[in-house]
Design a protein around this motif. Sequence first.
Motif, PDB file in Angstrom:
ATOM      1  N   GLU A   1       0.829  -1.214   0.000  1.00 23.32           N
ATOM      2  CA  GLU A   1       0.000   0.000   0.000  1.00 23.32           C
ATOM      3  C   GLU A   1       0.861   1.260   0.000  1.00 23.32           C
ATOM      4  O   GLU A   1       0.613   2.209  -0.750  1.00 23.32           O
ATOM      5  CB  GLU A   1      -0.929   0.000   1.218  1.00 23.32           C
ATOM      6  N   VAL A   2       1.889   1.249   0.838  1.00 21.06           N
ATOM      7  CA  VAL A   2       2.752   2.428   0.955  1.00 21.06           C
ATOM      8  C   VAL A   2       3.518   2.658  -0.349  1.00 21.06           C
ATOM      9  O   VAL A   2       3.685   3.797  -0.804  1.00 21.06           O
ATOM     10  CB  VAL A   2       3.709   2.211   2.149  1.00 21.06           C
ATOM     11  N   SER A   3       3.939   1.569  -0.986  1.00 20.65           N
ATOM     12  CA  SER A   3       4.736   1.717  -2.215  1.00 20.65           C
ATOM     13  C   SER A   3       3.906   2.359  -3.329  1.00 20.65           C
ATOM     14  O   SER A   3       4.437   2.977  -4.231  1.00 20.65           O
ATOM     15  CB  SER A   3       5.276   0.358  -2.668  1.00 20.65           C
ATOM     16  N   ARG A   4       2.578   2.217  -3.247  1.00 18.99           N
ATOM     17  CA  ARG A   4       1.701   2.779  -4.288  1.00 18.99           C
ATOM     18  C   ARG A   4       1.610   4.297  -4.190  1.00 18.99           C
ATOM     19  O   ARG A   4       1.091   4.936  -5.089  1.00 18.99           O
ATOM     20  CB  ARG A   4       0.287   2.202  -4.156  1.00 18.99           C
ATOM     21  N   THR A   5       2.059   4.877  -3.097  1.00 20.56           N
ATOM     22  CA  THR A   5       1.925   6.328  -2.944  1.00 20.56           C
ATOM     23  C   THR A   5       3.273   7.014  -3.182  1.00 20.56           C
ATOM     24  O   THR A   5       3.601   7.994  -2.513  1.00 20.56           O
ATOM     25  CB  THR A   5       1.414   6.690  -1.544  1.00 20.56           C
ATOM     26  N   LEU A   6       4.052   6.448  -4.083  1.00 22.16           N
ATOM     27  CA  LEU A   6       5.318   7.028  -4.517  1.00 22.16           C
ATOM     28  C   LEU A   6       6.393   7.033  -3.442  1.00 22.16           C
ATOM     29  O   LEU A   6       7.396   7.703  -3.569  1.00 22.16           O
ATOM     30  CB  LEU A   6       5.119   8.463  -5.040  1.00 22.16           C
ATOM     31  N   HIS A   7       6.166   6.294  -2.365  1.00 16.66           N
ATOM     32  CA  HIS A   7       7.228   6.169  -1.370  1.00 16.66           C
ATOM     33  C   HIS A   7       8.165   5.042  -1.806  1.00 16.66           C
ATOM     34  O   HIS A   7       7.710   3.969  -2.189  1.00 16.66           O
ATOM     35  CB  HIS A   7       6.664   5.785  -0.004  1.00 16.66           C
ATOM     36  N   THR A   8       9.476   5.285  -1.733  1.00 17.09           N
ATOM     37  CA  THR A   8      10.426   4.193  -1.932  1.00 17.09           C
ATOM     38  C   THR A   8      10.282   3.294  -0.705  1.00 17.09           C
ATOM     39  O   THR A   8      10.419   3.755   0.426  1.00 17.09           O
ATOM     40  CB  THR A   8      11.865   4.735  -1.988  1.00 17.09           C
ATOM     41  N   THR A   9       9.967   2.040  -0.947  1.00 14.01           N
ATOM     42  CA  THR A   9       9.627   1.170   0.184  1.00 14.01           C
ATOM     43  C   THR A   9      10.533  -0.050   0.242  1.00 14.01           C
ATOM     44  O   THR A   9      10.768  -0.713  -0.764  1.00 14.01           O
ATOM     45  CB  THR A   9       8.155   0.708   0.063  1.00 14.01           C
ATOM     46  N   GLN A  10      11.002  -0.316   1.465  1.00 13.77           N
ATOM     47  CA  GLN A  10      11.746  -1.547   1.714  1.00 13.77           C
ATOM     48  C   GLN A  10      11.004  -2.315   2.797  1.00 13.77           C
ATOM     49  O   GLN A  10      10.368  -1.717   3.669  1.00 13.77           O
ATOM     50  CB  GLN A  10      13.155  -1.226   2.212  1.00 13.77           C
ATOM     51  N   VAL A  11      11.101  -3.628   2.730  1.00 11.44           N
ATOM     52  CA  VAL A  11      10.521  -4.433   3.801  1.00 11.44           C
ATOM     53  C   VAL A  11      11.622  -5.359   4.327  1.00 11.44           C
ATOM     54  O   VAL A  11      12.348  -5.980   3.545  1.00 11.44           O
ATOM     55  CB  VAL A  11       9.246  -5.184   3.340  1.00 11.44           C
ATOM     56  N   ALA A  12      11.754  -5.386   5.637  1.00  8.70           N
ATOM     57  CA  ALA A  12      12.855  -6.142   6.247  1.00  8.70           C
ATOM     58  C   ALA A  12      12.348  -7.456   6.818  1.00  8.70           C
ATOM     59  O   ALA A  12      11.326  -7.493   7.500  1.00  8.70           O
ATOM     60  CB  ALA A  12      13.487  -5.304   7.364  1.00  8.70           C
TER      61      ALA A  12
END
Length: 369
Positions: free
Chosen positions: A186-197
Motif C-alpha cells: 500500500e505504501v509503495s503505491r503512494t510514490l514512497h520508496t519502500t523496503q521491507v525487512a
Amino acid sequence: MNHDDLTGRLDTLVIGGGQAGLAIGFYLKEQERNFLILDANQRIGDAWRKRWDSLRLFTPAKYDGLPGAPFPGDPLSFPSKDALAAYLEGYAARFDLPVQTGVPVERLWRDGDRYIVNSGGNRWEARNVVVATGSTQVPEVPSFAGELADSVVQLHSSQYRNPGQLQEGPVLVVGMGNSGAEIAIEVSRTLHTTQVAGRPAGEIPVKHGRTAARYAFPVVRFLGLHVLTLGTPIGRKVVPALKAHAEPLVRTKTKDLAAAGVQVVPRVTGVADGMPVVADGTRLEVSNVIWCTGFREEFSWIDPALLDAGAMPRQWRGVALDSPGLFFLGQRFLYAEVSDTLPGLGRDARYLASKIPVPVTRGSAVAAT
Ligand code: FAD
C-alpha cells in the motif's frame, strides 16, 4: 433491557466484547444465564475499526460468521474490517447480548468461591469469569526502536491507518508477516520508496481470491480446525513449532512485493546513529519506519496467583487448570490452529460454555447469585 443496570453479583462475567466475547455471549444467552460482557472500547467492533483503513479480511465471508448468524452477503467475498465491525455490533443487538462498553478491567482476583473484577470505581463479583481480551492487546516493538532519530516517523502496525500518516522520503516496513507485506504494498503505491525487512514464514501456495475461497479455504479450514489441534498427535507435535513462528503469507506474496517495486532487505538488528541497521550491517537512510512486528498476549491485570510462573494462563482448551470458574477464549492456539480467528472461535466458545458450571437453582434456570 438496560444493560447498565447489570452491576454487582453475576453468574458469569466475560471480559472482552470482541468476536470471542460475543460468541460465548451467544451460548450464555442460550443457557439463560445471568451474565455481563465488559469491554474497554467505546463501541462494539472497535478492535476492527481501529485497524488500517484498507484492511479486508483474508478469511471469506462464509467463515466469518459467529454462532447463530452467518455473515451476510456473498459467501466468497472478503469483508472489509468496517463491515466486520458493523456485523459484530449488529450481532450483539440481534441477540440482545448484555455488553457494557468503555469499561477497561484493571484487576481480576479470586476471593473464596467468587472472582472480583475492578474497573475504575466499579466492582463486579462473579462465580465464573471468561477472559476474552484477544491476542493483539500489546504491540511488540524491538527495544532499539527508541534509538531511532526523532526525525524518523515511526508507527506500529496497530497505529498505521493509511500512507497519509507518513512524511516524504523512504519507508522501511519491519517484519514480513501478513501485515508487513500488505502495508508495504500500500505504501509503495503512494510514490514512497519502500523496503521491507525480514523473511516470510512461508506462503500459502494458492492465489488468494474467490477461487481459493471456494476450493482451498475449506481444506485449510479443515486442517486448522480438526487436524492441527491439541487433540491430535500431529497437532500436539506441530503446534508448539507453529506457535513460535509468524503466520505464512496468505494474500500478498513475495512476488507481489517484487512486482510493486518493494525491495526486500534482511532483518533489522539495531540502530546506528539514529537509523536502522540490517543483519548484513547496512545502515538504511529512511524517513519512516512501520513496525509490523506483531503483538504479545498480556495478563498483567490478572492476579498472578491465577496464572503460571510466566504470567500466562494455566489452562487446557480454555479451562483454567486450578482456578475453578476461570476460562480463557480467543488466544492463539488455545486449542486449534484457528482458535484466534473467526473460523475457529465459535467451536471453542461452544465448548467453554458447556464447561461453565450450571448454577444450582431453585425452580429457575438462572441462579440469582
Ligand atoms: P479482539 O477483537 O482484540 O477483542 C478483544 C476485546 O477485548 C477488545 O474489544 C478490547 O477492547 C477488549 N479488552 C481487552 N482488554 C480488556 C480489558 N482489560 N478490559 C476490558 N476489555 C478489554 N482473523 C480472521 O478470522 N480473519 C481475518 O481476516 C483476520 N485478519 C486479521 C488482520 C489483522 C491485521 C489482525 C491483527 C488480526 C486478524 N485476524 C483475522 C485475527 C483475529 O480474528 C482478530 O485479532 C480478532 O480481533 C480477535 O478477536 P478477539 O475477540 O479474540 O479479540
